[in-house]
Design an enzyme around this catalytic site. Structure first.
Site, PDB file in Angstrom:
ATOM      1  CB  SER A  41      -0.736   0.019   1.144  1.00  0.00           C
ATOM      2  OG  SER A  41      -2.095  -0.945   0.961  1.00  0.00           O
ATOM      3  CE  LYS A  85      -3.846   0.779  -1.100  1.00  0.00           C
ATOM      4  NZ  LYS A  85      -4.411   0.546   0.229  1.00  0.00           N
ATOM      5  CE1 TYR A 128      -4.269  -1.098  -5.148  1.00  0.00           C
ATOM      6  CE2 TYR A 128      -4.956  -3.373  -4.697  1.00  0.00           C
ATOM      7  CZ  TYR A 128      -4.616  -2.249  -4.367  1.00  0.00           C
ATOM      8  OH  TYR A 128      -4.782  -2.018  -2.970  1.00  0.00           O
ATOM      9  CE1 TYR A 144      -3.475   0.166   4.711  1.00  0.00           C
ATOM     10  CE2 TYR A 144      -2.055  -0.520   6.488  1.00  0.00           C
ATOM     11  CZ  TYR A 144      -2.311  -0.332   5.159  1.00  0.00           C
ATOM     12  OH  TYR A 144      -1.534  -1.255   4.203  1.00  0.00           O
ATOM     13  CB  VAL A 181      -0.184  -5.694   4.605  1.00  0.00           C
ATOM     14  CG1 VAL A 181      -1.255  -4.820   5.052  1.00  0.00           C
ATOM     15  CG2 VAL A 181      -0.146  -5.944   3.128  1.00  0.00           C
TER      16      VAL A 181
END
Length: 305
Positions: A61, A64, A189, A241, A259
């Protein structure tokens, strides 16, 4: 600085026993739970590393904010934010609930999975191969590392087990937030999440954002100041998060976790930081990484607030 990093790594080693490695992507279960490393690169390009800083891991992530920057470079900002929102979600990163229950059905922000799938769909290219090449080239440029590659085994594992992300993709397509082929978007992705890095790569990228998009070595503007500012803002409000508020209070640095155990942090005008510790808490953040960043922020007075 070197002594500070050595001490921080040593004092936080024990907390890795309190976490668990990610298991919902089968290949991530192979990580060593005891690993803990950090790299700091300051505004004078001094590099300091400690712990398991040579270990490779997938960016997950942390991709992102980078993809968000790329989407904003490829599209007008109002078009991007017609597809994805700007507010914290308060839900886990892989939650699907608000795609059905909020008024607009638009993903809350680009730092959760649904929002990141939307920004991935906005990357320009005539086909998947061109989009992948542009994406990988951009990551390499930001990290100043032309050897960055996609970890094929992680990518295949993500694609095989990505049913929840696939469900989000089709919901987003149904509601008009994704144009074009959903499977192509999801494939890109999964590939972006599977790019393999180390903490030095993360620190380099964090340093570029800390310098508002200008490469400190060459003076080249890689990302506009406005886009860099927007990306760091999302890192503050949504980057950790549903623990982003607590992180802002305890640490006060723009950061994004993944993660795979990585955290990228960007201290405006001061430094970029990369941290790795695959032992995760219940919210998907590196336990050792969180503690390291809190200790470092306190010792060096890095809190931007």
């Amino acid at each position: 600085m070197q002594n500070i990093l050595n001490d921080i790594i040593l004092s936080n080693k024990k907390c890795t026993a309190n976490g668990k490695v990610a298991s919902y992507i089968p290949e991530l279960k192979n990580a060593n739970i005891d690993d803990l490393g950090i790299c700091v690169i300051d505004k004078d390009n001094n590099i300091y590393c400690a712990g398991d800083y040579k270990k490779k891991f997938t960016i997950q992530s942390i991709s992102k904010p980078i993809i968000l920057a790329m989407a904003l470079m490829d599209n007008e900002w109002h078009h991007v934010f017609s597809k994805v929102g700007m507010e914290p979600s308060g839900d886990p990163f892989n939650s699907i609930m608000k795609l059905e229950t909020n008024d607009t059905k638009k993903p809350c922000n680009p730092m959760i999975n649904a929002g990141a799938i939307v920004t991935t769909a906005l990357i320009k290219g005539k086909n998947l191969q061109e989009k992948e090449e542009r994406m990988l080239s951009f990551f390499r440029k930001l990290a100043k590392n032309n050897s960055l590659e996609i970890n094929k085994s992680i990518y295949e594992s993500e694609k095989l087990t990505g049913d929840r992300n696939r469900a989000m993709g089709y919901l987003l397509k149904n509601d008009g937030f994704i144009e074009g082929d959903v499977e192509e978007t999801l494939d890109l992705y999964f590939k972006q999440c599977s790019i393999e890095v180390d903490v030095v790569d993360l620190a380099r990228i964090g340093l570029l954002f800390s310098n508002y998009g200008i490469d400190i070595e060459t003076g080249e503007r890689v990302i506009s100041e406005n886009i860099s500012r927007m990306v760091k803002t999302f890192m503050v409000t949504c980057g950790m998060y549903d623990a982003s508020g607590e992180f802002a209070l305890r640490v006060g640095i723009p950061a994004k976790s993944g993660v795979g155990g990585g955290i990228m942090a960007s201290v405006p005008r001061k430094m970029g930081i990369g941290v790795f510790g695959p032992a995760l808490d219940e919210k998907g953040n590196s336990i050792g990484g969180l503690n390291i960043l809190e200790d470092l922020s306190n010792k060096l007075e890095l809190n931007i607030f």
